[in-house]
Design a protein around this motif. Structure first.
Motif, short mmCIF file in Angstrom:
data_model
loop_
_atom_site.label_atom_id
_atom_site.label_comp_id
_atom_site.label_asym_id
_atom_site.label_seq_id
_atom_site.Cartn_x
_atom_site.Cartn_y
_atom_site.Cartn_z
N GLU A 151 1.29 -1.08 -0.34
CA GLU A 151 -0.17 0.23 -0.12
C GLU A 151 1.11 0.85 0.33
OE1 GLU A 151 -3.29 0.29 -0.37
OE2 GLU A 151 -2.88 -1.71 -0.77
N ARG A 152 1.99 1.40 0.58
CA ARG A 152 2.96 1.83 0.76
C ARG A 152 3.61 2.45 -0.72
NH1 ARG A 152 5.49 3.35 5.56
NH2 ARG A 152 5.62 5.37 3.92
N ALA A 153 4.40 1.75 -1.00
CA ALA A 153 4.58 1.78 -2.11
C ALA A 153 3.69 2.42 -3.53
CB ALA A 153 4.99 0.50 -3.01
N LYS A 154 1.94 1.68 -3.65
CA LYS A 154 1.82 2.13 -4.16
C LYS A 154 0.91 3.74 -4.29
CE LYS A 154 -2.36 -0.20 -4.36
NZ LYS A 154 -3.28 -1.27 -4.24
N GLY A 155 1.04 3.92 -3.04
CA GLY A 155 0.20 5.83 -2.65
C GLY A 155 1.79 6.46 -2.94
N ALA A 156 2.40 6.06 -2.48
CA ALA A 156 4.20 6.41 -2.99
C ALA A 156 4.17 6.82 -4.54
CB ALA A 156 5.29 6.24 -2.88
N THR A 157 3.43 6.17 -5.43
CA THR A 157 3.01 6.05 -7.30
C THR A 157 1.64 6.52 -7.47
OG1 THR A 157 4.55 3.80 -6.75
CG2 THR A 157 2.94 4.21 -9.29
N MET A 158 1.34 6.62 -7.20
CA MET A 158 -0.14 7.71 -7.26
C MET A 158 0.01 8.57 -6.66
SD MET A 158 -2.99 5.21 -5.21
CE MET A 158 -3.94 6.83 -5.32
N ALA A 159 0.87 9.11 -6.04
CA ALA A 159 1.73 10.25 -6.04
C ALA A 159 2.69 11.38 -6.52
CB ALA A 159 2.04 10.66 -4.13
N LEU A 160 3.17 10.28 -7.31
CA LEU A 160 4.15 10.43 -7.64
C LEU A 160 3.27 10.80 -9.86
CD1 LEU A 160 7.49 9.29 -7.17
CD2 LEU A 160 6.68 11.54 -7.11
#
Length: 807
Positions: free
Chosen positions: A51-60
């Motif tokens: 979930e953390r990696a997905k959130g970071a990818t979405m933010a970028l």
């Protein structure tokens, strides 16, 4: 079957055997629940990282959650990583501070636990400097894990990346062994002796790694005195590592134990424990590939290798190492063999499968290739040994044969190929090398059958496609240039008539240009002298002939240039002799004895721009001029003539010395060669007062010899001629005493490439002290002392001597 039940009174206590069964049942239930809890915790941690990696990818990128998940899965598949490894790499590549805040993790005690608390489930972190550091560590480990090839490399990788962050000094990896024991499959930071001692561990109690595998729970050993009483600690001595951590690595149905050994006695902080647990989860994917169904993998690989070997045109075998209990390689098993593989007993191909290498080739132990095999298995580097001699028995007779062997690692096995160097093969190779290096090829023509046989190099020499076959001997002249056909035809006719061997050059026209070839051949005759066969060789001499022609052209150019230089030298020499006649003996001018010497340079044209003048003027005074025009050849001689005659004319007609220099400078600047320069010294001697007035334009000063000492006159101001448009010149005055000698000279007398200007003048002053006045050749001793080897410049010397007064 035993059941656990509640006891209400002492009279209701079960028997001793029943109590044991109850305890065992309870232990089984507890172990099952703990394993399920660990599975849930691992799943929760993995989900949190995802979930953390997905959130970071979405933010970028601004993409949706589903698109971010698909992107992470695709990148993991493309790079050969697990999804967890790709998530940590994604988080570690982000700029610190970009990661979103983690959600609190429930602890079951009414309030969320922040990351770092001992009761929290390990989750990815990213809010503080330490957390961001751990994220970068995990990202680097995830990237490095992709390249490890076996558990031993995995141990070295973990030790390298954890040495600074958790102070890891050694890493051990144990897998479940036969009968419930342990097998050491990877290690780093421990000696090979210690690794051998702990390579196989029986299923004993008191082994922390075994306990970690059984319970699937981490074991943190931070109190050496207490831990040494409970566990058998690894180490010689065991107190080398004061703190240890044993972490479970769940790889599907199997569990491995990852050991982190530290020399420090500090405990493991909660953040360090969470980091190590995350590392253990990341290693699960790699250990799973190393430990899952190795026998099935080997069987599939062996079948593929056997299929490939069936199509090989040379010998090859697949060797699986057979190790002792200590890990030492004792032998190899042949699991696949190509049809052309043969052993000393004559067994071939499939007949070798299943045999040991020492059964098939018993004398290889101790040879360099045995050590080469081991080195290849250890490092993965291919082995290619030098050719070696191997003694084998063929048809009951010992025979020594030379082999070249190559081995390459394939999984945990070796693919070995070899080449046998037979004497006939070596001789054929030498013949082919000789033809290639000599750019020649042999050819045979059978005059009875009409067949011809050429070597491959013969086709290359004649620029003929080998698919068209050899050319009949009688057709060879038709292929050469027309001018060479008669000579080649006569040579071949002589061979066909039983004549002597021939060595005939000829030329062949090709698309790449004309080739210069050579035919050397002889006929083999029968008893009656009739030729049966013609054999010989064809050689390409194009490179040699081209070099010869270039040399001839170069020689012609040299001869032409030499003639031109000789003519120019003769002309210049005659011109200079006409312009600068040398007196045969000393002259008497205004009461002075004057000796002159002139030597041309020994390189190039032997004429140059050095000159002198020594004349008596109408008023009884004497004029001395010494000059040096830069350069050699006709131009230098022409400039010298202009300056020499103009200078004398100006002084004779009453011009002052400085005025003459100024006008000579203007003359030089306005000649056709505006780059010409010259140095000059003018001196006028008045005998009544013994006064010498002189001026110079960039010329070395006169040398005075008086009373056994030598010194140079102080030069007046003056720049060389042709250097500037408005120069300034000055005069100097000097009184000559009886017995004085004065030398005027050019720089060719003292200058040397290997020494400085001042050092050359010092050498001249020292040599001039021995100057005599005897005739003839009063200056010869000075010239001999100053000039050694080849002269690169002209030399001009004018010696003026005022004889001493009679006693």
């Amino acid at each position: 079957m035993c059941h656990a039940r509640r006891v209400t009174s002492e009279s209701a206590l079960p028997s001793e055997s029943n109590a044991a069964c109850d305890v065992a049942a309870l232990a089984t239930v507890v172990a099952t629940q703990r394993a399920e809890l660990e599975r849930l915790r691992n799943a929760a941690a993995v989900a949190a990282v995802l979930e953390r990696a997905k959130g970071a990818t979405m933010a970028l990128t601004g993409c949706s959650a589903d698109a971010a998940h698909e992107d992470l899965v695709r990148r993991a598949e493309d790079s050969g990583r697990t999804l967890v490894e790709q998530c940590w790499i994604t988080l570690g590549e982000l700029v610190p501070g970009v990661l979103p805040e983690p959600d609190p993790v429930p602890t079951g005690h009414g309030e969320p636990a922040r990351p770092g608390s001992t009761s929290a489930v390990p989750t990815p972190r990213g809010e503080g400097p330490a957390d961001r550091h751990d994220a970068r560590v995990l990202a680097r480990i995830a990237q490095a894990l992709v390249h490890v090839r076996d558990p031993r490399e995995l141990a070295h990788c973990l030790r390298e990346h954890l040495a600074a962050s958790v102070r890891a000094d050694a890493v051990l990896i144990f897998a479940s062994g036969p009968a419930g024991g342990l097998e050491l499959i990877g290690h780093a930071g421990v000696t090979e002796t210690l690794a051998t001692q702990w390579r196989h561990v029986p299923p004993l109690s008191g082994v922390a790694a075994l306990e970690t595998i059984r319970t699937r729970q981490p074991c943190w050993l931070t109190d050496y005195e207490r831990d040494s009483e409970r566990y058998v600690l690894i180490g010689t001595p065991p107190d080398r590592w004061l703190t240890r951590a044993w972490l479970p690595v769940v790889t599907g149905d199997a569990v491995a134990a990852l050991g982190i050994l530290r020399t420090t006695g500090d405990p493991f902080p909660s953040a360090t424990r969470e980091l190590l647990l995350e590392v253990a989860r990341m290693c699960a994917g790699r250990l799973h590939s190393f430990l899952s169904s190795p026998a099935q993998v080997d069987d599939r690989m062996t079948e593929v290798v056997r299929s490939v070997f069936e199509a090989l045109p040379g010998p090859a075998i697949l060797l699986t190492p057979l190790r002792s209990d200590t890990g030492r390689i004792e032998d190899y098993r042949i699991d696949a063999a190509a049809p052309y593989a043969v052993d000393v007993a004559g067994r071939r191909g499939q007949a070798l499968v299943g045999l040991r290498i020492l059964e098939c080739y018993p004398t290889v132990v101790g040879e360099s290739l045995w050590e080469g095999y081991r080195h290849t298995l250890t490092t993965g580097e291919p082995y290619e040994g030098e050719p070696f001699e191997y003694q084998e028995v063929v048809a009951g007779v010992p025979e020594t044969t030379t082999y070249s062997v190559r081995a390459a690692k394939l999984g945990d096995a070796l693919v070995v190929t070899w080449i046998r160097h037979d004497p006939a093969d070596r001789q054929e190779q030498r013949t082919a090398d000789a033809q290639r290096l000599g750019n020649l090829g042999w050819a045979d023509w059978n005059l009875v059958t009409g067949e011809a046989n050429w070597s491959p190099q013969a086709f290359a020499v004649l620029a003929r496609d080998a698919r068209r076959g050899p050319l009949p001997l009688h057709e060879l002249p038709a292929r050469v240039v027309p001018e060479d056909r008669p000579a080649l035809s006569r040579a071949i006719e002589g061979l066909l008539d039983g004549g002597p061997p021939v060595d005939t050059p000829f030329r062949l026209g090709t698309s790449a240009g004309t080739r210069h070839l050579r035919l050397v051949a002889e006929a083999v005759n029968d008893a009656d002298g009739r030729p049966l066969e013609v054999h010989g060789f064809l050689q390409d001499l194009t490179a040699q002939r081209s070099a010869e022609l270039a040399l001839v052209e170069s020689e012609r150019a040299v001869v032409t240039q030499h003639g031109a230089l000789l003519a120019e030298r003769t002309l210049a020499g005659r011109l200079q002799h006409a312009l600068l006649p040398l007196p045969r003996r000393a002259q008497q001018l205004a009461g002075l004895r004057v000796d002159v010497a002139y030597l041309p340079a020994q390189s190039g044209i032997h004429v140059g721009g050095d000159w002198f003048s020594a004349i008596e003027l109408p008023d009884g005074s004497a004029l001395f001029v010494v000059g040096d025009v830069a350069g050699h050849g006709i131009d230098a001689v022409a400039t010298m003539a202009q300056l020499r005659f103009t200078a004398k004319g100006m002084v004779i007609t009453g011009s002052s010395l400085t005025g003459a220099l100024t006008r000579l400078n203007a003359l030089l600047l306005h000649t056709h060669d505006t780059n010409a320069t010259a140095t000059l010294v003018l001196a006028r001697y008045e005998p009544e007062r013994r006064r010498l007035v002189w001026a110079q334009a960039g010329h070395p000063p006169p040398l005075l010899l008086r009373d056994g000492s030598a010194r140079y006159l102080q030069r007046p101001k003056g720049i060389l001629l042709g250097a500037k448009t408005a120069p300034s010149y000055a005069e100097a005055e000097f009184h000559i005493e009886p017995g004085d000698r004065l030398l005027f000279y050019t720089d060719g007398l003292f200058e040397r490439p290997s020494e400085g200007f001042d050092k050359g003048l010092d050498r001249l002053a020292e040599a001039a002290l021995h100057l005599g006045t005897e005739e003839p050749g009063a200056l010869n001793p000075l010239l001999s002392a100053m000039l050694e080897g080849e002269r690169r410049d002209d030399v001009c010397v004018v010696a003026v001597h005022l004889p001493p007064e009679p006693a």
